[in-house]
Design an enzyme around this catalytic site. Structure first.
Site, mmCIF file in Angstrom:
data_model
loop_
_atom_site.group_PDB
_atom_site.id
_atom_site.type_symbol
_atom_site.label_atom_id
_atom_site.label_comp_id
_atom_site.label_asym_id
_atom_site.label_seq_id
_atom_site.Cartn_x
_atom_site.Cartn_y
_atom_site.Cartn_z
ATOM 1 N N ASN A 135 0.796 -1.264 0.080
ATOM 2 C CA ASN A 135 -0.015 -0.012 -0.094
ATOM 3 C C ASN A 135 0.836 1.301 -0.098
ATOM 4 O O ASN A 135 0.517 2.226 0.516
ATOM 5 C CB ASN A 135 -0.806 0.178 0.991
ATOM 6 C CG ASN A 135 -0.147 0.118 2.532
ATOM 7 O OD1 ASN A 135 1.054 0.168 2.643
ATOM 8 N ND2 ASN A 135 -0.748 -0.162 3.611
ATOM 9 N N GLU A 142 1.534 4.437 7.281
ATOM 10 C CA GLU A 142 0.528 3.771 6.489
ATOM 11 C C GLU A 142 -0.334 4.974 6.055
ATOM 12 O O GLU A 142 -0.062 6.162 6.250
ATOM 13 C CB GLU A 142 -0.456 3.120 7.559
ATOM 14 C CG GLU A 142 -0.083 2.150 8.427
ATOM 15 C CD GLU A 142 0.107 0.699 7.359
ATOM 16 O OE1 GLU A 142 0.127 0.768 6.195
ATOM 17 O OE2 GLU A 142 -0.052 -0.388 7.996
#
Ligand code: GLP
Length: 249
Positions: A135, A142
């Site tokens: 990702n 993140e």
């Protein structure tokens, strides 16, 4: 960004290791930022070989790792501390006092993140090794993590926990939190080498190189750094449509 497309994992590792080795020879007291995950293991193998061949020494080298899980003991076989000992530190002449990994045994984890941050600002990395998540996370930043974040405690996304479940006996065992360098800490390194292999990284690599610079793609901020070398294999380069170019460094 300088991009090298190499044939496979071994070529990627060799090329990245050669850059690290050259920098270590030029500056024996180099400050290295180190990464975990399967991507850098090949680099570490080549560094161990260079040490065994007498090309480099780690005696004066200082290291700062990107991140560590919260919620497992640092002696747990899958802690990043155990991982680093296994794949690099136990095999070279590094002074253990020069190794820095956020301490997951710390009682107050927020204090720990602040302490680590102070250390990181006082010890600018000459060279940071990075992998990339599917990702496009770097370290454990993140998607959605603020670019102005310095070392902090972060909640891992389910995607990341699933990707890392292969190292644990079940998904439940994968920690839910980690301490990580923030993007700001990563960008503070003078030089960055990012390695990626496999077609599961192709989209993240494309977005990192050509995508909009956004917190949704943490690696896209690397476009703003003046000295980033991206070394990828043919599969990770699938969406870049570039010629293979992995010249000897
Ligand atoms: C972990 C690490 C990252 C690493 C990423 C990719 O989540 N925190 O630093 O880059 O995974 O791992 P791998 O190289 O195993 O694909």
């Amino acid at each position: 960004m300088k991009i090298y497309k190499c044939k496979d994992y071994d070529e990627v590792s060799k090329k990245a290791a050669n850059i690290v080795i050259q920098n270590m020879i030029q500056k024996p007291n180099i400050i290295l930022g180190l990464a975990t995950g399967s991507s850098p293991i090949g680099i570490y193998n080549y560094l161990i070989k260079a040490y065994q061949d007498g090309l480099i020494s780690f005696k004066e080298v200082k290291t700062y790792n990107l991140d560590e899980y919260v919620g497992i003991d640092k002696l747990h076989p899958q802690s990043y501390s155990s991982f680093m000992n296994r794949v690099l530190f136990d095999h070279v002449d590094i002074n253990k006092n020069n190794i820095h990994i956020p301490n997951s045994n710390s009682i107050d984890i927020n204090d720990l993140a602040n302490e680590y941050n102070k250390l990181l600002f006082g010890n600018q990395r000459d060279l940071q090794i990075l992998g990339i998540g599917e990702n496009a996370h770097i370290g454990f930043n993140e998607p959605g993590s603020s670019v102005s974040n310095q070392s902090f405690v972060t909640k891992l996304s389910e995607e990341t926990r699933k990707a890392n479940a292969r190292f644990f006996s079940s998904l439940e065992e994968v920690p839910k939190y980690a301490v990580t360098m923030g993007i700001k800490n990563i960008m503070f390194s003078k030089k960055i080498i990012l390695v990626a292999t496999g077609n599961n990284k192709a989209k993240a690599v494309y977005n990192m190189v050509y995508g909009k610079i956004t917190e949704e793609v943490p690696a896209s901020f690397l476009q703003l750094h003046p000295d980033v070398v991206v070394i990828i294999d043919e599969e990770a380069a699938l969406e870049l449509h570039m010629e293979t170019e992995c010249l000897e460094f």
